[in-house]
Design an enzyme around this catalytic site. Structure first.
Site, PDB file in Angstrom:
ATOM      1  N   ASP A   1      42.503  37.178  39.826  1.00  0.00           N
ATOM      2  CA  ASP A   1      42.084  36.106  38.937  1.00  0.00           C
ATOM      3  C   ASP A   1      40.839  35.444  39.524  1.00  0.00           C
ATOM      4  OD1 ASP A   1      43.037  34.569  41.019  1.00  0.00           O
ATOM      5  OD2 ASP A   1      44.766  33.797  39.941  1.00  0.00           O
TER       6      ASP A   1
ATOM      7  N   ASP B   1      51.036  38.968  33.666  1.00  0.00           N
ATOM      8  CA  ASP B   1      51.368  38.666  35.060  1.00  0.00           C
ATOM      9  C   ASP B   1      52.139  37.366  35.081  1.00  0.00           C
ATOM     10  OD1 ASP B   1      49.743  36.254  36.619  1.00  0.00           O
ATOM     11  OD2 ASP B   1      48.784  36.874  34.753  1.00  0.00           O
TER      12      ASP B   1
END
EC number: 2.4.2.29
Length: 371
Positions: free
Chosen positions: A92, A267
């Protein structure tokens, strides 16, 4: 032309199954990515994670840039070598944690300046710096643009400001990323729960052009029903020929409902976090192993799942480990939960391929219950 071909092999309504082909291996979709925040999926070895069927894991830019530092990871051979994971890694951007974890964060057009939640040290994260950390230092396979994720509920003007800033940061991320034959860059749709903002965000991202597209700004407190309302329209705004990734989601029912609406990747920290607190996810919903009713239950969590934690240990033994606060209890429940989430995505892939996803979805919803 994307660096990673995405081949959709079957559709059933809006649900689809396929393969995202990366330089480090294929990612079967729908895909659940275990979260390896600090270069580890908590409580598990990479061999245990791989054995559950996970094709890809997620690493966290914010945590790794602060400790051990992205530069140190680079000196030690990159994130894959550092943690001994040879399959794909998605990282991320660090933006979400900057907003939620740092002691002080100040967002400007140029970057976000913040203080570390660990030691108070000052840092600046720009779109360019985020790309450098992810692509050049950590060496991730799928890189996320830096974006601004607003808290929920958000006023429309605030959501619009963050959406437009995210779009501009997306263009800067793309310019910094350039062309990379073995790495991919995903853009992030923002706009909170406002349909017209989501549409404008998607249009701006598509104009910039990314290898994949994420739906950001959800799973931030709006609840399951409100999230599904956004997912009724938001995924279809994104290119059908590229993977769609719903960030930070979620519970098993969230995954099933999102797949029904055209989402491909997920996720969440939920499987390991639940495991560390004595909760196991099952086809009949979550169960709390602290509960006394399991004290003499000799049955395994799920003998159909090819994971030792799921099939080799009794609920009575797991209950004992949890009550005694033994570390092994946290390990086994985390391992089982990751294996269950992988079994769930595998079941969805099979149902879509066989044209029976709606029946699967209805049965799953009927069987899930909160206990």
């Amino acid at each position: 032309m994307s660096a990673f071909p995405f081949e959709i092999s079957a559709r059933d309504g809006a649900a689809r199954t396929g393969v995202l082909k990366t330089a480090r291996g294929d990612i079967r979709t729908p895909a659940f990515m275990p979260v390896g925040t600090a270069a580890t999926v908590k409580a598990l070895t990479v061999d245990q994670v791989a054995a559950t069927g996970a094709d890809i894991i997620l690493g966290n830019t914010y945590h790794l840039m602060l400790r051990p530092t992205a530069e140190r990871v680079k000196r030690l051979g990159g994130l894959h070598r550092f943690m001994r994971w040879d399959k794909p890694i998605l990282t991320d951007s660090g933006g979400f944690q900057v907003m939620s974890l740092s002691k002080i964060a100040k967002v400007t057009e140029e970057a976000v300046a913040f203080q570390s939640h660990i030691d108070g040290s000052r840092h600046v994260l720009s779109p360019e710096r985020s790309i450098e950390i992810q692509a050049d230092l950590l060496g991730s396979d799928i890189v996320m643009q830096l974006d601004e994720c607003v808290a929920w509920p958000a006023e429309e003007n605030r959501a619009r400001e963050a959406m437009l800033l995210s779009a501009r940061w997306g263009a800067r991320s793309k310019a910094a990323f350039g062309e990379r034959p073995t790495q991919a860059l995903f853009g992030i749709q923002q706009g909170s729960t406002f349909e017209h903002l989501r549409k404008e965000s998607a249009e701006r991202l598509i104009e910039t052009g990314f290898d994949g597209y994420a739906l950001g700004g959800l799973a931030v407190g709006e609840g399951h029903e409100a999230m599904c309302e956004v997912l009724d329209y938001a995924p279809a705004m994104l290119p059908a020929d590229r993977p769609r990734y719903l960030m930070g989601v979620g519970k098993p029912i969230d995954l099933v409902e999102a797949v029904a609406r055209g989402v491909d990747m997920f996720d969440c920290v939920l499987p390991t976090r639940s495991g560390r607190h004595g909760q196991a996810w099952t086809w009949e919903g979550p169960i709390n192993l602290k509960n006394a009713r399991f004290a003499e239950d000799d049955s395994p969590l799920d003998e159909t799942i090819a994971c030792p934690a799921s099939s080799h240990y009794s609920k009575a033994y797991l209950h004992h480990l949890v009550k005694a606060e033994e570390i092994l209890g946290q390990v086994l429940l985390s391992w089982h939960n990751i294996a269950f989430f992988q079994a769930l995505t595998a079941a969805m892939r099979a149902a879509i391929a066989e044209g029976r996803f709606e029946a699967f979805r209805a049965d799953f919803k009927a069987r899930q219950r909160i206990r």
